[in-house]
Design a protein around this motif. Structure first.
Motif, mmCIF file in Angstrom:
data_model
loop_
_atom_site.group_PDB
_atom_site.id
_atom_site.type_symbol
_atom_site.label_atom_id
_atom_site.label_comp_id
_atom_site.label_asym_id
_atom_site.label_seq_id
_atom_site.Cartn_x
_atom_site.Cartn_y
_atom_site.Cartn_z
ATOM 1 N N ARG A 1 0.831 -1.335 -0.099
ATOM 2 C CA ARG A 1 0.188 -0.110 0.018
ATOM 3 C C ARG A 1 0.762 1.220 -0.106
ATOM 4 O O ARG A 1 0.260 2.247 -0.090
ATOM 5 C CB ARG A 1 -1.137 -0.102 1.275
ATOM 6 N N PHE A 2 2.313 1.138 -0.105
ATOM 7 C CA PHE A 2 3.100 2.234 0.242
ATOM 8 C C PHE A 2 3.795 2.571 -1.372
ATOM 9 O O PHE A 2 4.220 1.369 -1.957
ATOM 10 C CB PHE A 2 4.229 2.209 1.048
ATOM 11 N N THR A 3 3.880 3.662 -1.834
ATOM 12 C CA THR A 3 4.726 3.954 -2.954
ATOM 13 C C THR A 3 5.634 5.110 -2.351
ATOM 14 O O THR A 3 5.328 6.048 -1.594
ATOM 15 C CB THR A 3 3.846 4.592 -4.095
ATOM 16 N N VAL A 4 6.950 4.929 -2.784
ATOM 17 C CA VAL A 4 8.049 5.622 -2.174
ATOM 18 C C VAL A 4 8.826 6.510 -3.480
ATOM 19 O O VAL A 4 9.193 5.603 -4.440
ATOM 20 C CB VAL A 4 8.901 4.973 -1.458
ATOM 21 N N THR A 5 8.797 7.671 -3.372
ATOM 22 C CA THR A 5 9.726 8.530 -4.305
ATOM 23 C C THR A 5 10.835 9.213 -3.746
ATOM 24 O O THR A 5 10.470 9.723 -2.776
ATOM 25 C CB THR A 5 8.837 9.596 -5.047
ATOM 26 N N VAL A 6 11.962 8.842 -4.379
ATOM 27 C CA VAL A 6 13.117 9.647 -3.781
ATOM 28 C C VAL A 6 13.586 10.770 -4.805
ATOM 29 O O VAL A 6 13.824 10.070 -5.921
ATOM 30 C CB VAL A 6 14.123 8.601 -3.482
ATOM 31 N N PHE A 7 13.816 11.885 -4.399
ATOM 32 C CA PHE A 7 14.246 12.991 -5.406
ATOM 33 C C PHE A 7 15.458 13.501 -4.688
ATOM 34 O O PHE A 7 15.727 13.892 -3.502
ATOM 35 C CB PHE A 7 13.176 14.015 -5.278
ATOM 36 N N ASN A 8 16.472 13.525 -5.315
ATOM 37 C CA ASN A 8 17.882 14.042 -5.071
ATOM 38 C C ASN A 8 18.384 14.998 -6.287
ATOM 39 O O ASN A 8 18.759 14.571 -7.264
ATOM 40 C CB ASN A 8 18.806 12.879 -5.041
ATOM 41 N N PRO A 9 18.095 16.353 -5.983
ATOM 42 C CA PRO A 9 18.638 17.116 -7.037
ATOM 43 C C PRO A 9 20.102 17.318 -7.189
ATOM 44 O O PRO A 9 20.568 17.680 -8.029
ATOM 45 C CB PRO A 9 18.257 18.439 -6.484
ATOM 46 N N GLY A 10 20.946 16.747 -6.353
ATOM 47 C CA GLY A 10 22.441 16.679 -6.441
ATOM 48 C C GLY A 10 22.947 17.908 -5.762
ATOM 49 O O GLY A 10 24.134 18.209 -5.833
ATOM 50 N N TYR A 11 22.208 18.854 -5.187
ATOM 51 C CA TYR A 11 22.784 20.113 -4.538
ATOM 52 C C TYR A 11 21.673 20.335 -3.524
ATOM 53 O O TYR A 11 20.287 20.170 -3.579
ATOM 54 C CB TYR A 11 22.999 21.226 -5.473
ATOM 55 N N SER A 12 22.064 21.430 -2.698
ATOM 56 C CA SER A 12 21.169 21.879 -1.927
ATOM 57 C C SER A 12 20.441 23.164 -2.560
ATOM 58 O O SER A 12 21.005 23.961 -2.886
ATOM 59 C CB SER A 12 21.791 22.309 -0.482
ATOM 60 N N MET A 13 19.062 23.274 -1.902
ATOM 61 C CA MET A 13 18.307 24.336 -2.415
ATOM 62 C C MET A 13 18.359 25.462 -1.175
ATOM 63 O O MET A 13 17.783 26.600 -1.359
ATOM 64 C CB MET A 13 16.846 24.040 -2.657
#
Length: 140
Positions: free
Chosen positions: A83-95
């Motif tokens: 029941r879980f979907t996981v999305t991982v977002f890594n822009p490669g730098y800090s905002m």
């Protein structure tokens, strides 16, 4: 020749369900993380929710203080219930300006991006050093 720093922005989505990723979740939980060791407890508290609906966990990596934590996160995600979907977002730098980015807020613009990535009409934020009581999402 100059050494160049190469950073690859990545977005990965995982699900153990047979449902398509496009299917909307009942609620989304957004986590801005520095990949601190406390992220493990945060993720486990989300996976332990007694909420019966589907949950989209969106993890945004701001500045990885402990890059080795990503393997632990991957292991937790691999064992997440269907029941879980996981999305991982890594822009490669800090905002965040606090970590070298351009945005004044402590979290930078990452929370806004994570909210737009959530595939749910309801979103809830949690920091990577906090955790949920098992009935938290059900009681929302």
């Amino acid at each position: 020749m100059h050494d160049k720093e190469i950073s690859i922005a990545r977005t990965l989505s995982y699900s153990n369900s047979k449902e398509p990723l496009q299917k909307q979740s009942d609620v989304a939980v957004l986590i801005r993380t520095l990949l601190r060791p406390t992220l493990e407890e945060t993720l486990n508290s989300i996976l332990a929710q007694d909420f019966e609906g589907t949950i989209h966990v969106v993890i945004g990596i701001d500045k990885p203080l402990y890059p080795r934590m990503f393997k632990k996160v991957q292991s937790i995600i691999d064992h997440a219930p269907a029941r879980f979907t996981v999305t991982v977002f890594n822009p490669g730098y800090s905002m965040s300006k606090a970590n070298g980015g351009i945005f004044d807020s402590y979290a930078g613009s990452l929370p806004v991006l994570l909210a737009h990535m959530a595939n749910s009409p309801l979103v809830h934020y949690v920091d990577d050093d906090n955790y949920f009581h098992p009935s938290h999402l059900r009681m929302m």
